[in-house]
Design an enzyme around this catalytic site. Structure first.
Site, PDB file in Angstrom:
ATOM      1  N   ASP A 204       3.571 -12.091  -9.608  1.00 50.04           N
ATOM      2  CA  ASP A 204       3.833 -10.749  -9.087  1.00 50.04           C
ATOM      3  C   ASP A 204       2.548  -9.939  -9.209  1.00 50.04           C
ATOM      4  O   ASP A 204       1.931  -9.904 -10.285  1.00 50.04           O
ATOM      5  CB  ASP A 204       4.971 -10.106  -9.901  1.00 50.04           C
ATOM      6  CG  ASP A 204       5.380  -8.756  -9.332  1.00 50.04           C
ATOM      7  OD1 ASP A 204       4.585  -7.807  -9.437  1.00 50.04           O
ATOM      8  OD2 ASP A 204       6.486  -8.678  -8.784  1.00 50.04           O
ATOM      9  N   ASN A 212      -0.283   0.439  -2.286  1.00 51.24           N
ATOM     10  CA  ASN A 212       0.188   0.849  -0.958  1.00 51.24           C
ATOM     11  C   ASN A 212       0.219   2.366  -0.826  1.00 51.24           C
ATOM     12  O   ASN A 212      -0.184   2.926   0.206  1.00 51.24           O
ATOM     13  CB  ASN A 212       1.583   0.282  -0.705  1.00 51.24           C
ATOM     14  CG  ASN A 212       1.553  -1.186  -0.292  1.00 51.24           C
ATOM     15  OD1 ASN A 212       0.566  -1.663   0.263  1.00 51.24           O
ATOM     16  ND2 ASN A 212       2.628  -1.902  -0.581  1.00 51.24           N
ATOM     17  N   HIS A 217      -0.968   0.665   3.408  1.00 51.64           N
ATOM     18  CA  HIS A 217      -0.408  -0.687   3.526  1.00 51.64           C
ATOM     19  C   HIS A 217      -1.415  -1.705   4.046  1.00 51.64           C
ATOM     20  O   HIS A 217      -1.281  -2.894   3.773  1.00 51.64           O
ATOM     21  CB  HIS A 217       0.820  -0.648   4.439  1.00 51.64           C
ATOM     22  CG  HIS A 217       2.008   0.020   3.819  1.00 51.64           C
ATOM     23  ND1 HIS A 217       2.863  -0.642   2.967  1.00 51.64           N
ATOM     24  CD2 HIS A 217       2.470   1.294   3.897  1.00 51.64           C
ATOM     25  CE1 HIS A 217       3.822   0.175   2.561  1.00 51.64           C
ATOM     26  NE2 HIS A 217       3.601   1.362   3.113  1.00 51.64           N
ATOM     27  N   ASP A 221      -1.859  -5.207   2.384  1.00 55.50           N
ATOM     28  CA  ASP A 221      -1.746  -6.481   3.105  1.00 55.50           C
ATOM     29  C   ASP A 221      -2.970  -7.351   2.882  1.00 55.50           C
ATOM     30  O   ASP A 221      -2.859  -8.585   2.788  1.00 55.50           O
ATOM     31  CB  ASP A 221      -1.554  -6.217   4.590  1.00 55.50           C
ATOM     32  CG  ASP A 221      -0.160  -5.695   4.927  1.00 55.50           C
ATOM     33  OD1 ASP A 221       0.707  -5.750   4.038  1.00 55.50           O
ATOM     34  OD2 ASP A 221       0.053  -5.240   6.067  1.00 55.50           O
ATOM     35  N   GLU A 247       5.619  -8.667  -2.925  1.00 57.89           N
ATOM     36  CA  GLU A 247       4.345  -9.008  -3.565  1.00 57.89           C
ATOM     37  C   GLU A 247       4.514 -10.168  -4.530  1.00 57.89           C
ATOM     38  O   GLU A 247       3.694 -10.389  -5.414  1.00 57.89           O
ATOM     39  CB  GLU A 247       3.771  -7.787  -4.298  1.00 57.89           C
ATOM     40  CG  GLU A 247       4.492  -7.371  -5.558  1.00 57.89           C
ATOM     41  CD  GLU A 247       5.696  -6.462  -5.306  1.00 57.89           C
ATOM     42  OE1 GLU A 247       6.138  -5.835  -6.278  1.00 57.89           O
ATOM     43  OE2 GLU A 247       6.179  -6.383  -4.166  1.00 57.89           O
TER      44      GLU A 247
END
Length: 306
Positions: A204, A212, A217, A221, A247
């Site tokens: 994680d 984010n 974002h 990404d 994630e």
């Protein structure tokens, strides 16, 4: 009296011969195929009307030609005559004929060596059929079959591509959760059969929501893509890497016990800290947390291990 009977009998024979010749001439001229009567060297002795129509020569011109003069394959024509005279049975075969105007077209030929009453070769009879239309149909059918095969192959490729896309995460290219569900049960069953270990890593990205919210974002990404690429580089060909959630990533390590899986997790954690993304003049990095569980130490089913 006997002379009169002989004369009558001779007239009957001559009449039968004329009738037979008339029938042969009618068949010779009315057949839809070209008929060629050749001497033993291949020179034309007689041809029917269909032959003149097919090749464009007059009957007189044919008498000056040999069979090899009207074919585009002279050597093969002479070879066939040689084999026929040697006593070989020649089945139907195909050749390319050439018309008087030079146009070429395919034909099917049936040759027969005609012998006299003593069995000696007398002449050759050749029946020739123009197969241009049949060849066009065959070529059209072959082309259609080739196109159909290409279309079938393309459909198969697209189906495989769609199936692959259905099992892949579009952002990272890793296997998705659907694939995981199909694969993990199989891997656990194989570990049971082989009496072997199977380890799972669940990772994680820490504080990913903050990335984010703070950087957008797009940067988030980018980190997902970089971490996914790192996981693929650090796994064996037999390992399976999946994007488990937003994630979260899950790694299946067949044959790995708890100690080796924990060592792999530690390497991933250290290497992930080396990922740097430049954003608005700042070097950004992330940390990652991992959990390790092993079959059969921590569970007998996929759900228990996860």
């Amino acid at each position: 009296e006997r002379s009169r009977k002989d004369l009558v009998e001779r007239k009957h024979i001559e009449e039968d011969l004329r009738t037979s010749e008339a029938r042969f001439r009618s068949l010779f001229e009315q057949t839809h195929d070209a008929v060629f009567i050749l001497d033993l060297t291949g020179k034309h002795l007689a041809v029917n009307q269909r032959a003149t129509q097919m090749l464009g020569y007059t009957e007189h011109e044919f008498l000056e030609l040999t069979s090899s003069d009207i074919t585009a394959e002279k050597a093969q024509s002479k070879e066939v005559l040689h084999r026929l005279l040697a006593g070989e049975h020649i089945p139907h075969y195909e050749r390319i004929f050439r018309k008087k105007n030079g146009q070429r077209f395919p034909v099917e030929i049936n040759l027969e060596l005609v012998r006299d009453g003593n069995g000696n070769p007398q002449h050759i009879q050749s029946v020739v059929r123009d197969i241009s239309r049949r060849k066009e149909t065959e070529n059209a059918l072959r082309t259609a079959n080739e196109q159909l095969s290409l279309q079938v192959a393309e459909v198969g490729r697209l189906q495989a591509e769609l199936q692959e896309q259905a099992l892949r995460d579009p952002l990272t290219g890793l296997y998705n959760r659907r694939y995981l569900g199909e694969t993990l049960e199989r891997e656990v069953a194989r570990a049971w059969r082989e009496d072997n270990h199977l380890s799972i890593l669940v990772s994680d990205i820490d504080h990913f929501k903050d990335i984010n919210d703070t950087c957008g974002h797009q940067i988030g990404d980018q980190f997902l893509v970089e971490v996914a690429a790192l996981l693929k580089r650090l796994t064996r060909p037999t390992d399976i890497v999946c994007r488990y959630g937003g994630e979260e990533f899950l790694l299946i390590l067949p044959g790995a016990n708890s100690a080796s899986a924990r060592q792999r997790a530690e390497e991933i954690r250290h290497r992930c800290a080396e990922i740097i993304i430049h954003h608005e003049g700042v070097d950004l990095s992330v940390s990652i947390s991992l959990g390790v569980a092993t079959y059969p130490d921590h569970g007998d089913t996929a759900d228990e291990i996860i």
